[in-house]
Design an enzyme around this catalytic site. Structure first.
Site, PDB file in Angstrom:
ATOM      1  N   MET A  30       1.261  -1.227   0.357  1.00 36.70           N
ATOM      2  CA  MET A  30       0.241  -0.055  -0.043  1.00 36.70           C
ATOM      3  C   MET A  30       1.255   1.626   0.268  1.00 36.70           C
ATOM      4  SD  MET A  30      -3.505  -0.787   1.928  1.00 36.70           S
ATOM      5  CE  MET A  30      -2.940  -0.806   3.412  1.00 36.70           C
ATOM      6  N   GLY A  36      11.635  -2.825   5.177  1.00 35.57           N
ATOM      7  CA  GLY A  36      10.343  -3.901   5.565  1.00 35.57           C
ATOM      8  C   GLY A  36       9.735  -4.711   4.191  1.00 35.57           C
ATOM      9  N   HIS A  37       9.282  -3.496   3.417  1.00 35.40           N
ATOM     10  CA  HIS A  37       8.318  -3.723   1.913  1.00 35.40           C
ATOM     11  C   HIS A  37       9.796  -4.955   1.566  1.00 35.40           C
ATOM     12  CE1 HIS A  37       6.154  -0.908   3.283  1.00 35.40           C
ATOM     13  NE2 HIS A  37       4.478  -1.492   3.061  1.00 35.40           N
ATOM     14  N   GLN A  61     -10.140  -3.037   2.409  1.00 28.93           N
ATOM     15  CA  GLN A  61      -9.610  -3.483   3.115  1.00 28.93           C
ATOM     16  C   GLN A  61      -9.759  -2.027   4.845  1.00 28.93           C
ATOM     17  OE1 GLN A  61      -6.589  -4.100   0.992  1.00 28.93           O
ATOM     18  NE2 GLN A  61      -4.600  -3.578   3.902  1.00 28.93           N
ATOM     19  N   GLU A 150       6.092 -11.489   7.626  1.00 25.38           N
ATOM     20  CA  GLU A 150       4.763 -12.195   8.444  1.00 25.38           C
ATOM     21  C   GLU A 150       4.432 -10.803   9.845  1.00 25.38           C
ATOM     22  OE1 GLU A 150       7.678 -15.175  10.163  1.00 25.38           O
ATOM     23  OE2 GLU A 150       6.819 -16.662   8.783  1.00 25.38           O
ATOM     24  N   LYS A 151       4.832  -9.638   9.699  1.00 29.46           N
ATOM     25  CA  LYS A 151       4.677  -8.872  10.079  1.00 29.46           C
ATOM     26  C   LYS A 151       2.755  -8.895  10.228  1.00 29.46           C
ATOM     27  CE  LYS A 151       4.378  -4.205  11.294  1.00 29.46           C
ATOM     28  NZ  LYS A 151       2.834  -4.265  11.442  1.00 29.46           N
ATOM     29  N   GLN A 155      -2.788 -12.472   7.999  1.00 35.21           N
ATOM     30  CA  GLN A 155      -3.084 -11.596   6.404  1.00 35.21           C
ATOM     31  C   GLN A 155      -2.039 -13.095   5.515  1.00 35.21           C
ATOM     32  OE1 GLN A 155      -2.708  -7.871   3.942  1.00 35.21           O
ATOM     33  NE2 GLN A 155      -1.216  -8.478   4.067  1.00 35.21           N
ATOM     34  N   ARG A 189       2.719   2.693   9.612  1.00 32.56           N
ATOM     35  CA  ARG A 189       1.739   3.572   9.833  1.00 32.56           C
ATOM     36  C   ARG A 189       2.994   4.276  11.257  1.00 32.56           C
ATOM     37  NH1 ARG A 189      -1.996  -0.188   9.329  1.00 32.56           N
ATOM     38  NH2 ARG A 189      -3.716   1.377   8.742  1.00 32.56           N
TER      39      ARG A 189
HETATM   40  P1  AMP Z   1       0.971  -3.092   3.540  1.00 33.13           P
HETATM   41  O1  AMP Z   1       1.356  -2.292   2.696  1.00 33.13           O
HETATM   42  O2  AMP Z   1       1.609  -1.999   4.545  1.00 33.13           O
HETATM   43  O3  AMP Z   1       0.803  -3.813   2.858  1.00 33.13           O
HETATM   44  O4  AMP Z   1       3.047  -3.603   3.190  1.00 33.13           O
HETATM   45  C1  AMP Z   1       2.878  -5.042   2.011  1.00 33.13           C
HETATM   46  C2  AMP Z   1       3.887  -6.240   2.390  1.00 33.13           C
HETATM   47  O5  AMP Z   1       4.818  -5.745   2.986  1.00 33.13           O
HETATM   48  C3  AMP Z   1       2.767  -7.528   3.253  1.00 33.13           C
HETATM   49  O6  AMP Z   1       2.710  -8.407   2.906  1.00 33.13           O
HETATM   50  C4  AMP Z   1       3.856  -6.663   4.387  1.00 33.13           C
HETATM   51  O7  AMP Z   1       3.257  -7.661   5.469  1.00 33.13           O
HETATM   52  C5  AMP Z   1       5.219  -6.636   4.501  1.00 33.13           C
HETATM   53  N1  AMP Z   1       5.962  -5.865   4.714  1.00 33.13           N
HETATM   54  C6  AMP Z   1       5.640  -4.688   6.215  1.00 33.13           C
HETATM   55  N2  AMP Z   1       5.772  -4.577   6.985  1.00 33.13           N
HETATM   56  C7  AMP Z   1       7.064  -5.060   7.227  1.00 33.13           C
HETATM   57  C8  AMP Z   1       8.091  -5.485   7.680  1.00 33.13           C
HETATM   58  N3  AMP Z   1       8.451  -4.779   9.041  1.00 33.13           N
HETATM   59  N4  AMP Z   1       8.529  -6.801   7.623  1.00 33.13           N
HETATM   60  C9  AMP Z   1       8.593  -7.604   6.655  1.00 33.13           C
HETATM   61  N5  AMP Z   1       7.439  -7.806   5.872  1.00 33.13           N
HETATM   62  C10 AMP Z   1       6.635  -6.110   6.208  1.00 33.13           C
END
Ligand code: AMP
Length: 282
Positions: A30, A36-37, A61, A150-151, A155, A189
């Site tokens: 998103m 992390g991404h 969502q 896995e964060k 999901q 966030r």
């Molecule tokens: P989001 O943009 O928050 O929807 O996250 C996109 C993807 O990145 C999802 O599969 C999340 O689980 C993963 N993600 C977000 N933060 C982390 C993190 N700190 N470590 C690993 N994966 C992450």
């Protein structure tokens, strides 16, 4: 670096440029991207011929309008961050109008018991929205493998269930949680936290680590009391839930059973900002 804003343009590119014998790795996000991404993007680059990253803040969502409105949007920074690790990532940035083909509506899914726990319980409709957008994204990208953190462990389990329900031909790869040196899990966030909240946020991982340390010797009830106590003492975070749950069904437990795998999960509010984290216990 190629950026596509419509499903049609993306599909045209994938069809013409990528042969049928090539593998496509997909990282749905998103936006408001962080390292992390990028750990997911690197995994995809390492194991696929082509990597597609989608950046789309999915309206269906969010069960809270203010959360949707305040979700950080940092497209230029996101593109620059992806570019800093590879020039060859294909970026997909559709509008809701385009991705949903003019009909922004949530489909209903039956994910079974998994969707009734934790995030599903506290964010009604959230996983139907996740299932809806991933159905559209998987259809647009047709990935060989898709990478999820896995964060968002619940999901990840929902996505595996979605793939099974729809018999989709995609391999779902779970990627471990990437953390700041303080232990705080990277999250889009986190940018919305005040300096004080961010400084205190290491507490979440400290508590999860303490839960893991005590899991072998203390009862589930004792651990729950310990966690609730820690949050009672703290004036920055308000605990929404803490659960010890079966890692597969995500059903919370009161007693440990032999030969089962468990994880601890929590969700907290720092003011209006909601953070989640989890840890493997055994
Ligand atoms: P989001 O943009 O928050 O929807 O996250 C996109 C993807 O990145 C999802 O599969 C999340 O689980 C993963 N993600 C977000 N933060 C982390 C993190 N700190 N470590 C690993 N994966 C992450």
């Amino acid at each position: 670096m190629q950026v596509f804003e419509t499903t049609k343009a993306l599909q045209h590119h994938l069809l013409t440029e990528i042969g049928s014998n090539k593998t496509v790795g997909f990282v749905p996000t998103m936006g408001a991207l962080h390292v992390g991404h990028m750990s997911l993007v690197k995994k995809s680059l390492d194991s696929s011929d082509f990597t597609v990253v989608s950046i789309f803040v999915n309206p269906t969502q969010f069960n809270n309008n203010s959360d949707l409105e305040k979700y950080p949007r940092t497209l230029e920074h996101d593109i620059a961050l992806i570019k800093s690790i590879s020039e060859h990532v294909i970026i997909f940035v559709p509008t809701a109008e385009d991705l949903y083909a003019g009909n922004v509506k949530t489909q209903k899914f039956d994910f079974g018991v998994i969707e009734q726990q934790m995030e599903g319980k506290y964010r009604p409709g959230h996983f139907d929205g996740v299932g809806t957008v991933l159905t559209l994204l998987f259809d647009a990208v047709k990935p060989t493998k898709a990478f999820f953190g896995e964060k968002d462990y619940q999901q990840l389990q929902i996505v595996k269930k979605l793939v099974a329900l729809k018999a989709l031909d995609v391999e779902i790869i779970g990627c471990e949680i990437y953390r700041e040196t303080s232990g705080l899990a990277y999250s889009s966030r986190n940018e919305r936290l005040t300096a004080k909240q961010r400084n205190e946020a290491k507490l979440l991982y400290e508590i999860l680590k303490a839960v893991k340390t005590n899991f072998g010797t203390k009862s589930v009830k004792e651990i729950q009391e310990m966690v609730i106590n820690e949050f009672d003492k703290n004036d920055v975070f308000e605990l929404e839930y803490f659960e010890i749950a079966n890692a597969e069904t995500l059903m919370s437990i009161t007693e440990k059973e032999p030969n089962e795998t468990y994880r601890a999960f929590l969700a907290v509010f720092a003011g209006e900002v909601r953070l989640i984290d989890n840890i493997a216990l055994n």
